[in-house]
Motif scaffolding. Structure first.
Motif, PDB file in Angstrom:
ATOM      1  N   ARG A  70     -19.808 -29.702  -2.832  1.00 23.50           N
ATOM      2  CA  ARG A  70     -21.027 -29.593  -2.027  1.00 23.50           C
ATOM      3  C   ARG A  70     -22.081 -28.773  -2.769  1.00 23.50           C
ATOM      4  O   ARG A  70     -23.253 -29.138  -2.817  1.00 23.50           O
ATOM      5  CB  ARG A  70     -20.678 -28.946  -0.690  1.00 23.50           C
ATOM      6  N   GLN A  71     -21.655 -27.658  -3.373  1.00 17.74           N
ATOM      7  CA  GLN A  71     -22.599 -26.784  -4.072  1.00 17.74           C
ATOM      8  C   GLN A  71     -23.165 -27.450  -5.322  1.00 17.74           C
ATOM      9  O   GLN A  71     -24.383 -27.401  -5.552  1.00 17.74           O
ATOM     10  CB  GLN A  71     -21.923 -25.468  -4.447  1.00 17.74           C
ATOM     11  N   TRP A 130     -33.465 -33.645  -3.982  1.00 16.44           N
ATOM     12  CA  TRP A 130     -34.041 -32.741  -2.978  1.00 16.44           C
ATOM     13  C   TRP A 130     -35.559 -32.750  -3.116  1.00 16.44           C
ATOM     14  O   TRP A 130     -36.093 -32.630  -4.217  1.00 16.44           O
ATOM     15  CB  TRP A 130     -33.530 -31.312  -3.190  1.00 16.44           C
ATOM     16  N   ASP A 176     -27.950 -19.975   3.093  1.00 13.93           N
ATOM     17  CA  ASP A 176     -28.063 -20.532   4.437  1.00 13.93           C
ATOM     18  C   ASP A 176     -28.596 -19.473   5.387  1.00 13.93           C
ATOM     19  O   ASP A 176     -29.057 -18.412   4.956  1.00 13.93           O
ATOM     20  CB  ASP A 176     -26.715 -21.091   4.908  1.00 13.93           C
ATOM     21  N   ALA A 180     -29.210 -32.021  -6.956  1.00 13.00           N
ATOM     22  CA  ALA A 180     -30.285 -32.635  -6.163  1.00 13.00           C
ATOM     23  C   ALA A 180     -31.586 -31.869  -6.339  1.00 13.00           C
ATOM     24  O   ALA A 180     -32.673 -32.457  -6.419  1.00 13.00           O
ATOM     25  CB  ALA A 180     -29.891 -32.698  -4.693  1.00 13.00           C
ATOM     26  N   GLN A 181     -31.485 -30.538  -6.404  1.00 13.26           N
ATOM     27  CA  GLN A 181     -32.683 -29.714  -6.575  1.00 13.26           C
ATOM     28  C   GLN A 181     -33.247 -29.825  -7.991  1.00 13.26           C
ATOM     29  O   GLN A 181     -34.456 -29.684  -8.199  1.00 13.26           O
ATOM     30  CB  GLN A 181     -32.361 -28.261  -6.238  1.00 13.26           C
ATOM     31  N   ARG A 184     -23.405 -30.638  -5.997  1.00 13.24           N
ATOM     32  CA  ARG A 184     -24.273 -31.757  -5.600  1.00 13.24           C
ATOM     33  C   ARG A 184     -25.642 -31.252  -5.151  1.00 13.24           C
ATOM     34  O   ARG A 184     -26.672 -31.859  -5.473  1.00 13.24           O
ATOM     35  CB  ARG A 184     -23.617 -32.583  -4.496  1.00 13.24           C
ATOM     36  N   GLN A 185     -25.666 -30.151  -4.429  1.00 15.93           N
ATOM     37  CA  GLN A 185     -26.941 -29.604  -3.956  1.00 15.93           C
ATOM     38  C   GLN A 185     -27.783 -29.098  -5.126  1.00 15.93           C
ATOM     39  O   GLN A 185     -28.996 -29.310  -5.173  1.00 15.93           O
ATOM     40  CB  GLN A 185     -26.686 -28.476  -2.945  1.00 15.93           C
ATOM     41  N   GLY A 214     -27.494 -29.890   3.512  1.00 12.46           N
ATOM     42  CA  GLY A 214     -26.656 -29.543   2.372  1.00 12.46           C
ATOM     43  C   GLY A 214     -26.307 -28.079   2.269  1.00 12.46           C
ATOM     44  O   GLY A 214     -25.535 -27.685   1.394  1.00 12.46           O
ATOM     45  N   GLU A 215     -26.878 -27.253   3.150  1.00 15.59           N
ATOM     46  CA  GLU A 215     -26.603 -25.817   3.125  1.00 15.59           C
ATOM     47  C   GLU A 215     -25.896 -25.405   4.411  1.00 15.59           C
ATOM     48  O   GLU A 215     -26.107 -26.009   5.474  1.00 15.59           O
ATOM     49  CB  GLU A 215     -27.900 -25.008   2.986  1.00 15.59           C
ATOM     50  N   GLU A 225     -24.919 -32.885   4.481  1.00 15.21           N
ATOM     51  CA  GLU A 225     -25.613 -33.202   3.235  1.00 15.21           C
ATOM     52  C   GLU A 225     -26.544 -34.392   3.430  1.00 15.21           C
ATOM     53  O   GLU A 225     -26.311 -35.252   4.287  1.00 15.21           O
ATOM     54  CB  GLU A 225     -24.608 -33.529   2.134  1.00 15.21           C
TER      55      GLU A 225
END
Length: 239
Positions: free
Chosen positions: A144-145, A59, A22, A151-152, A147-148, A48-49, A54
């Motif tokens: 959260r991490q 992504w 971030d 997504a990427q 999921r991100q 998301g960061e 989110e």
């Protein structure tokens, strides 16, 4: 979207962190940039960061670039932007510059993901290397991490096959900073990374290349002075 703004003159310098990071990545860069350039300095957290909400679904750099454009518009920054983009954020910079060339004065690409690196063979290799990590993430608790990261990873192969075909707008000057160590431990991948940075920089006379000696991939933390100097030099071209 969370933005941190240090007031100043144009061009506004927009700091975009690498994947999984971030705006705190720029803690050693932002104050020095503001003091030495007098420019408005804007650091932000992509969706998301950090402190940003989110965004559901895969992504995509185009979506991230649209988020950035909307946020800058709300801040009243609609032109004369210098993008300073690390790692994954290089893909956002490409999308932003291609979608809004009239808003971008220049860019400093800090060990950034560049299209030249994502050859068909290299992209296939990265997809294969990521398969186990992706499967492990799917089995892990949903945070959260995780999921991100998922997504990427979603659609990584086709997305980067398309990214490999993109070109940077010829009228926008760019400085390229490559790390001494690169993000890759194997000599073959590291050399391809260096070559991609060189190939991008040598396409046009309004691009420069510098190596951040004694630095890992985390150049903003290891060698903030190199980033600041590159931005200062670019500003001399665009002011």
């Amino acid at each position: 979207m969370a933005f941190s703004v240090t007031p100043g003159r144009l061009p506004a310098i927009v700091l975009d962190a690498g994947g999984g990071m971030d705006s705190s990545e720029w803690s050693k860069v932002a104050p020095d940039l503001a003091a030495r350039t007098g420019s408005e300095v804007i650091a932000y957290d992509r969706a998301g960061e950090g402190k940003s909400d989110e965004s559901p679904g895969p992504w995509r750099a185009d979506n991230a670039a649209a988020d950035l454009a909307a946020g800058l518009t709300q801040l009243g920054v609609t032109k004369n932007v210098v993008l300073v983009s690390h790692s994954l954020a290089g893909e956002v910079a490409f999308s932003f510059a291609r979608s809004h060339p009239d808003r971008v004065a220049g860019a400093v690409l800090v060990d950034a993901n560049l299209p030249q690196f994502f050859t068909p063979s290299e992209t296939a290799k990265l997809v294969a290397l990521n398969e186990k990590q992706v499967e492990d993430l799917k089995k892990a608790p949903s945070t959260r991490q995780t999921r991100q990261l998922l997504a990427q990873a979603d659609g990584y192969g086709p997305v980067h096959a398309a990214y490999h075909q993109l070109t940077w707008p010829s009228g926008i000057p760019a400085a390229v900073i490559v790390s001494a160590e690169t993000p890759f431990p194997t000599p073959e991948d590291a050399q391809l990374w260096r070559q991609a940075q060189q190939d991008f920089a040598h396409v046009a006379p309004n691009r420069t290349l510098v190596t951040a000696e004694h630095s890992s991939h985390d150049i903003p933390l290891d060698r903030p002075d190199v980033v600041v100097t590159a931005v200062e030099n670019l500003l001399k071209q665009v002011r």
